[in-house]
Design a protein around this motif. Structure first.
Motif, PDB file in Angstrom:
ATOM      1  N   SER A 194       0.650  -0.818  -0.109  1.00  0.00           N
ATOM      2  CA  SER A 194      -0.289   0.215   0.260  1.00  0.00           C
ATOM      3  C   SER A 194       0.871   0.826   0.101  1.00  0.00           C
ATOM      4  CB  SER A 194      -0.459  -0.006   0.950  1.00  0.00           C
ATOM      5  OG  SER A 194      -1.605   1.218   1.606  1.00  0.00           O
ATOM      6  N   THR A 195       0.357   1.931  -0.851  1.00  0.00           N
ATOM      7  CA  THR A 195       1.086   3.377  -0.257  1.00  0.00           C
ATOM      8  C   THR A 195       0.418   4.519  -0.155  1.00  0.00           C
ATOM      9  OG1 THR A 195       2.433   3.029  -2.148  1.00  0.00           O
ATOM     10  CG2 THR A 195       2.148   5.266  -1.780  1.00  0.00           C
ATOM     11  N   GLY A 217      -6.428   4.145  -7.433  1.00  0.00           N
ATOM     12  CA  GLY A 217      -5.379   4.780  -7.570  1.00  0.00           C
ATOM     13  C   GLY A 217      -4.988   2.443  -6.463  1.00  0.00           C
TER      14      GLY A 217
HETATM   15  N1   CP Z   1      -6.824   2.641  -3.057  1.00  0.00           N
HETATM   16  C1   CP Z   1      -5.532   1.709  -2.515  1.00  0.00           C
HETATM   17  O1   CP Z   1      -6.020   1.224  -1.556  1.00  0.00           O
HETATM   18  O2   CP Z   1      -4.205   2.171  -2.936  1.00  0.00           O
HETATM   19  P1   CP Z   1      -3.024   1.986  -2.565  1.00  0.00           P
HETATM   20  O3   CP Z   1      -2.955   0.554  -2.370  1.00  0.00           O
HETATM   21  O4   CP Z   1      -1.552   2.490  -2.138  1.00  0.00           O
HETATM   22  O5   CP Z   1      -2.802   1.911  -0.494  1.00  0.00           O
END
Ligand code: CP
Length: 301
Positions: free
Chosen positions: A47-48, A257
């Motif tokens: 995750s970011t 995203g």
């Molecule tokens: N939308 C989302 O959960 O992005 P990450 O996976 O980067 O947290």
């Protein structure tokens, strides 16, 4: 509100309070100091956006944030996640943000640990739910289009495996939007949906909607027997400038995203004026501050 597991467990007035609180935080108003409430982040999947924005949200509220790396924690020696949470709770941590590949694991942990002061925040569980994403998405929409009773939304992509699509259906149902169109190739259409209508016709779906939400093609969630022809997907379902010409002039383009440019959405549309993708990321911090704030109120009741 104890725990933050899925949108269907939160009533519409609580959702509206979360949105209002997030808007207040965004305006820099009434920001509390919660330094006595540490938060632990346990991310078993990459995750970011979610991980960093929860960390920033905690920082803004003066909550100490402990990033627990499952690969270097004692879970690698066989400790269960349940025992890890009890161990960290014994050190004084009440809040646990959990992202996990297993559907319903955050709900199960919240149930098993209900007699403790532990509160679980679901940061995405398998194909099941991503409730904080739905909150930041509705916050982003409301800033532009506050009249939800006339709002028409299209969600495009892998509806079958998408926790984002599931949580958005629950959010739009709770708040009573006018129409939700779920667009997916037949193989990615679930048998049942909580809200909205399913179709495989992208051209018709985008015609008069206020918001178009593209979903990421999630190769990691496809079972071995589910073949994915990326070129076919791109040909029929990638949102591009032709679709933008067919849509309303003030249509909002959104994506949770991370984006696969040129697969579910063209690179040009990611960066176009009607794209709210980075606004969603920005609002994620305020939405997550509002979630912490609501959970702290429960402890103080
Ligand atoms: N939308 C989302 O959960 O992005 P990450 O996976 O980067 O947290």
């Amino acid at each position: 509100m104890k725990n933050f597991i899925e949108i269907s467990q939160i009533n519409p007035s609580e959702i509206e309070s979360l949105i209002q609180r997030a808007l207040e935080f965004k305006a820099g108003k009434n920001i509390p100091v919660y330094s006595q409430y540490p938060v632990a982040g346990l991310f078993y999947e990459n995750s970011t956006r979610t991980r960093i924005s929860f960390e920033l949200a905690a920082n803004h509220l003066s909550m100490p944030f402990i990033d627990v790396n499952p690969q270097t924690s004692s879970e690698a020696k066989g400790e269960t996640i349940h025992d890890s949470l009890l161990t960290l709770n014994a050190m004084g941590i009440p809040f646990f943000i959990i992202r996990h590949q297993q559907d319903h694991l955050p709900a199960k942990l919240a149930q098993d640990l209900q007699h403790t002061n532990i509160q679980i925040i679901n940061a995405g569980d398998g194909c099941h739910a991503h409730p904080s994403q739905a909150l930041l998405d509705i916050l982003t929409i409301i800033e532009q289009k506050p009249n939800l009773s006339t709002l028409k939304v299209a969600i495009i992509g892998d509806i079958l495996h998408s926790r984002v699509a599931n949580s958005l259906q629950q959010m739009f149902k709770a708040l009573g939007i006018a129409e939700l169109r779920l667009v997916a190739p037949k193989v990615w259409q679930p048998e049942q949906v909580a809200f909205g209508t399913l179709s495989d016709d992208l051209g018709t779906a985008v015609e008069d909607v206020d918001v178009i939400i593209c979903l990421r093609v999630q190769k990691e969630r496809l079972a071995e027997n589910e073949k994915l022809d990326l070129q076919e997907y791109q040909k029929h379902y990638m949102l591009n400038e032709m679709h933008l010409k067919q849509a309303r002039q003030d249509v909002m383009i959104m994506h949770p995203g991370p984006v696969n440019r040129g697969i579910e959405i063209s690179a040009e549309l990611v960066d176009c004026q009607q794209s709210f993708i980075l606004k969603q990321v920005q609002n994620g911090v305020y939405a997550r501050m509002a979630i912490f704030d609501a959970l702290v109120q429960t402890i103080n009741q």
